[in-house]
Write a protein that holds these residues in place. Structure first.
Motif, short mmCIF file in Angstrom:
data_model
loop_
_atom_site.label_atom_id
_atom_site.label_comp_id
_atom_site.label_asym_id
_atom_site.label_seq_id
_atom_site.Cartn_x
_atom_site.Cartn_y
_atom_site.Cartn_z
N ALA A 188 1.31 -1.64 -0.45
CA ALA A 188 -0.06 -0.40 -0.01
C ALA A 188 0.66 1.12 -0.23
O ALA A 188 1.19 2.14 -0.66
N ALA A 229 -10.58 4.98 -6.60
CA ALA A 229 -9.49 4.13 -6.69
C ALA A 229 -8.77 5.40 -6.19
O ALA A 229 -7.54 4.36 -4.97
N LYS A 269 -9.21 6.41 -2.74
CA LYS A 269 -10.09 5.26 -1.05
C LYS A 269 -9.12 4.32 -1.73
O LYS A 269 -7.76 3.59 -0.37
N LYS A 270 -8.78 3.59 -2.48
CA LYS A 270 -8.19 2.30 -2.04
C LYS A 270 -6.76 2.48 -2.22
O LYS A 270 -5.88 1.46 -1.71
N ASP A 304 -16.57 1.46 -0.10
CA ASP A 304 -15.32 2.26 1.31
C ASP A 304 -15.87 3.61 1.60
O ASP A 304 -15.16 4.83 1.84
#
Ligand SMILES: Cc1cc2nc3c(=O)[nH]c(=O)nc-3n(C[C@H](O)[C@H](O)[C@H](O)COP(=O)(O)OP(=O)(O)OC[C@H]3O[C@@H](n4cnc5c(N)ncnc54)[C@H](O)[C@@H]3O)c2cc1C
Length: 581
Positions: A19, A88, A90-91, A555
């Protein structure tokens, strides 16, 4: 570095490293502002200048929150791409979200956010179709423009709010608004036929009432829409008893997600619009709505009742409701004084003939000069095919009220006169917002309701609580629905005001909930009431609200902190302490 961290860090460490790498790449690629990033794919306007952000930082609530960016989508593709972009981001661990805004007259902080405001007024302002008994509208159409068009065919959406001159259709649908005609015709939820929503996967989806066979077909879809139908139908069918019992025992409600209304066991239909309406933009972004319209009787007359005190109000309400009036509304002495003081301005706002209306209100002005202002004014409206029919209905009730309660009354004789009293009722909150010096309107116990038949027991208890706080406040409301708008006037620069908001809200809501009422009947939850939803509905039902949000928006892209996840601490910290009136 990422690999090293990954090697030694176990599964968690590995995921964290991946991440972090994704974020780093993302940031390098995007050495640009959020607004610049959005401009890369967006056809509409994107603004992060102070003026644009400031303009979107307030609604009609107590709060002041400045967004990072304001975007004005030009078409559906803009909205879909915007949602996909935020999904995207947020991911990738970025803290972004999307909050829709129509006219920004919400009284709860509903359209306020620290992240991205999606302003639907500039480009989504088309009334797409008017059919024989319906209209299809975009969210940025002002109600006043909507009504002008529907009335051309003799049709109306009867759930319009008192803010009819200010509000737009996006807010009316997403707050499940109601107003003076709700007593007889219900709220916006009764008129929704279809809602088009951009979902959290960036795809547009139309929601409408489904038969059981249609529901089964939807559940087979291998898309987010299919998953929503699978998960929501399981949630609703598995919790039927809990949900039926959770429904507030009132004639109107805008609190929580209205899960209890989705499945209609008599008609055997499943209709998610019944809970998307009033969801305050927390489940998706609405691009249009198809609304059923009705034809009203053409003439109305008002029975105006002037009460010296409120001791008989509950018994009067009981009597009035037997006559099945079109509307049953009220405003108090403070509102009345304000209306008389700012009469010319009020007439200007509604483009009324000042002289004619002033003459029409002479008896009330005379009352004012003599110091005999009524404590409460009740407006009971009757409709008819002719003026005589409406007038006769009003006269019948007048006779009975005079006989039983010895009250002062008046029955309006013309359309102009009828309009005058409505103007005072509709404009009351607006007058307060703009004219009280040093203090400001503080909507926080502004919209609760209990069943009208419980008022004799409820009202004395309410007045006892309010009396202890020694606040200046106005009361207007929908007596027939037991729904009162109490608007205290407060100095928000005084730190004690936040304490009052906390303790008075709690006392009033404790009382309302003892009577199985609703903490909000039309204005909705927003920042001011979301923190009380767990108390209102209990842990088990609140958990279903959280699940609902997670099914639609896993999300947390849409309007976070409204309906679920909001805390009083967060809200109190965002009260506008600068703006005095
Ligand atoms: C003077 C005054 C009187 C009022 N009287 C009443 C009344 O009688 N009855 C009543 O019900 N309310 C009343 N209100 C509150 C308010 O006017 C209404 O709730 C109104 O319907 C809000 O409309 P809006 O266009 O201003 O919505 P906004 O304030 O812009 O938004 C309201 C909510 O809807 C969401 N939303 C807006 N557009 C979309 C979209 N496209 N997709 C998803 N979500 C969206 C927003 O995020 C927000 O949570 C009053 C307010 C004022 C200032």
């Amino acid at each position: 570095m990422y690999l090293q961290y990954c090697k030694g860090g176990g599964t968690d460490g590995c995921a964290k490293a991946v991440a972090q790498k994704r974020n780093a790449l993302y940031n390098i690629r995007n050495l640009m502002t959020l607004a610049e990033e959005i401009k890369q794919f967006f056809k509409g306007e994107v603004d992060d200048n102070d003026a644009a952000r400031d303009q979107m930082s307030r609604d009609a609530s107590l709060f002041h929150i400045t967004p990072a960016v304001v975007v004005r989508p030009r078409d559906a593709e803009d909205v879909e791409k915007l949602v996909a972009f935020v999904a995207a981001a947020k991911k990738a661990g970025r803290n972004l979200s999307l909050t829709a805004r129509a006219a920004g007259t919400d009284m709860t902080g509903g359209p306020l956010t620290e992240s991205i405001v999606v302003d639907f007024l500039p480009h989504f302002n088309h009334l797409k179709e008017i059919g024989p008994d319906f209209a299809v509208t975009e969210p940025g159409v002002f109600y006043r423009d909507f009504e002008k068009e529907t009335l051309k065919t003799g049709l109306i959406l009867p759930s319009y709010p008192a803010s009819r001159e200010l509000a737009a259709m996006g807010g009316i649908v997403n707050n499940n608004s109601g107003g003076e005609k709700t007593l007889k015709y219900g709220k916006t939820e009764r008129y929704i036929e279809e809602i088009q929503l951009v979902l959290s996967d960036g795809n547009l989806c139309t929601f409408k009432k489904l038969t059981e066979a249609e529901l089964e077909e939807k559940k087979k879809l291998q898309t987010l829409e299919g998953k929503i139908y699978r998960d929501m139908s399981a949630l609703i069918f598995d919790n039927q008893k809990l949900l039926t019992e959770a429904k507030p025992n009132v004639t109107k409600n805008s609190s929580g997600y209205f899960l209890w209304n989705v499945w209609d066991p008599a008609a055997r239909t499943f209709d998610l619009t019944k809970m998307i309406v009033g969801a305050q933009g927390t489940l998706g972004l609405m691009l249009d709505a198809k609304l059923r319209l009705i034809r009203l009787k053409p003439v109305t007359r008002l029975l105006v009742v002037f009460l010296k005190d409120t001791k008989d109000i509950a018994r009067i309400a009981e009597k009035v409701l037997v006559y099945d009036p079109e509307s049953f509304e009220s405003y108090d002495n403070n509102t009345f004084k304000l209306a008389m003081k700012f009469f010319p301005e009020m007439m200007e706002r509604v483009k009324g003939n000042l002289l004619k209306m002033a003459l029409g209100l002479m008896p009330e002005m005379w009352m004012l000069l003599q110091g005999g202002i009524p404590k409460l004014v009740l407006l009971v409206e009757f409709a008819g095919d002719t003026a005589a029919e409406a007038h006769d209905a009003a006269k019948k009730l007048e006779k009975e009220l005079k006989k039983d309660f010895g009250v002062k009354t008046r029955v309006t004789a013309t359309d102009e006169e009828t309009k005058e009293f409505w103007v005072i009722r509709r404009e009351s909150f607006n007058l307060l917002r703009h004219h009280v010096k040093g203090l400001r309107t503080a909507p926080f116990i502004d919209d609760f309701s209990v069943r009208a038949e419980l008022l004799p027991e409820f009202l004395p208890k309410l007045y006892e609580i309010l009396g202890r706080y020694k606040l200046l406040y106005t009361i207007a409301g929908h007596v027939g629905d037991g729904n009162f708008h109490i608007i205290p006037l407060m100095d928000m620069t005084n730190p004690k005001s936040k304490e009052v908001i906390t303790t008075l809200s709690k006392e009033v809501y404790d009382l309302v909930l003892k009577f199985k009422g609703s903490i909000t009947s039309e204005h909705n939850d927003g920042l001011i009431r979301t923190p009380f939803l767990r108390q209102e509905f209990g842990d088990a039902v609140y958990a279903l609200f959280e699940k609902t949000k997670a099914i639609f928006d896993p999300d947390n892209i849409f309007n976070p902190g409204k309906k679920v996840g909001g805390t009083l601490e967060y809200s109190l910290a965002r009260i506008d302490t600068e703006k005095k009136s």
